[in-house]
Design a protein around this motif. Structure first.
Motif, mmCIF file in Angstrom:
data_model
loop_
_atom_site.group_PDB
_atom_site.id
_atom_site.type_symbol
_atom_site.label_atom_id
_atom_site.label_comp_id
_atom_site.label_asym_id
_atom_site.label_seq_id
_atom_site.Cartn_x
_atom_site.Cartn_y
_atom_site.Cartn_z
ATOM 1 N N ILE A 148 -4.874 4.614 11.635
ATOM 2 C CA ILE A 148 -4.354 4.569 13.000
ATOM 3 C C ILE A 148 -3.316 5.668 13.200
ATOM 4 O O ILE A 148 -3.340 6.384 14.192
ATOM 5 N N ASN A 149 -2.383 5.804 12.281
ATOM 6 C CA ASN A 149 -1.434 6.916 12.262
ATOM 7 C C ASN A 149 -1.054 7.167 10.811
ATOM 8 O O ASN A 149 -1.686 6.622 9.911
ATOM 9 N N HIS A 150 -0.026 7.966 10.553
ATOM 10 C CA HIS A 150 0.300 8.333 9.168
ATOM 11 C C HIS A 150 0.761 7.143 8.327
ATOM 12 O O HIS A 150 0.705 7.189 7.103
ATOM 13 N N ALA A 151 1.188 6.048 8.949
ATOM 14 C CA ALA A 151 1.716 4.911 8.197
ATOM 15 C C ALA A 151 0.876 3.646 8.314
ATOM 16 O O ALA A 151 1.064 2.712 7.547
ATOM 17 N N ARG A 178 -12.807 -10.401 5.833
ATOM 18 C CA ARG A 178 -11.411 -10.002 5.649
ATOM 19 C C ARG A 178 -11.081 -8.978 6.727
ATOM 20 O O ARG A 178 -11.859 -8.073 7.000
ATOM 21 N N LEU A 179 -9.908 -9.152 7.337
ATOM 22 C CA LEU A 179 -9.451 -8.270 8.391
ATOM 23 C C LEU A 179 -7.957 -8.068 8.197
ATOM 24 O O LEU A 179 -7.243 -9.026 7.906
ATOM 25 N N GLY A 180 -7.487 -6.840 8.318
ATOM 26 C CA GLY A 180 -6.061 -6.657 8.100
ATOM 27 C C GLY A 180 -5.539 -5.289 8.464
ATOM 28 O O GLY A 180 -6.298 -4.389 8.837
ATOM 29 N N LEU A 181 -4.243 -5.168 8.347
ATOM 30 C CA LEU A 181 -3.523 -3.916 8.554
ATOM 31 C C LEU A 181 -2.768 -3.561 7.280
ATOM 32 O O LEU A 181 -2.241 -4.439 6.609
ATOM 33 N N ARG A 182 -2.726 -2.282 6.976
ATOM 34 C CA ARG A 182 -1.909 -1.784 5.878
ATOM 35 C C ARG A 182 -0.824 -0.904 6.472
ATOM 36 O O ARG A 182 -1.106 -0.014 7.262
ATOM 37 N N VAL A 183 0.402 -1.170 6.087
ATOM 38 C CA VAL A 183 1.537 -0.393 6.565
ATOM 39 C C VAL A 183 2.275 0.160 5.348
ATOM 40 O O VAL A 183 2.575 -0.583 4.423
ATOM 41 N N SER A 184 2.541 1.455 5.359
ATOM 42 C CA SER A 184 3.313 2.046 4.251
ATOM 43 C C SER A 184 4.509 2.783 4.833
ATOM 44 O O SER A 184 4.449 3.346 5.932
ATOM 45 N N TRP A 185 5.584 2.753 4.101
ATOM 46 C CA TRP A 185 6.772 3.478 4.501
ATOM 47 C C TRP A 185 7.391 4.106 3.257
ATOM 48 O O TRP A 185 7.240 3.616 2.158
ATOM 49 N N HIS A 186 8.045 5.212 3.483
ATOM 50 C CA HIS A 186 8.614 5.975 2.355
ATOM 51 C C HIS A 186 10.089 6.151 2.525
ATOM 52 O O HIS A 186 10.665 6.126 3.515
#
Length: 71
Positions: free
Chosen positions: A36-39, A63-71
């Protein structure tokens, strides 16, 4: 794909019990992921398993989901 199923596990918390069996099943799995975007990315998957022996068992998974990453 044809698989011989191995150990079936039933768990509650950290306690797990197992039962050994030899069953044959056909399993089909598919999935997709989108950035969706960089994160943030989204994913979805679905699966269907049916027995090819005398147990007559069908399983449908999703299975359905979102992954969110932050640095």
């Amino acid at each position: 794909m044809c698989r011989a199923r191995g150990t079936h596990r039933i768990g509650s918390g950290a306690t797990e019990t197992g039962r050994r069996s030899t069953r044959r099943a056909i399993e089909v799995d598919a999935g997709i992921a989108a950035q969706i975007n960089h994160a943030v990315s989204a994913y979805a998957s679905a699966g269907y398993t049916t027995s090819v022996d005398s147990t007559h068992r069908d399983d449908i998974t999703g299975r359905l989901g979102l992954r969110v990453s932050w640095h």
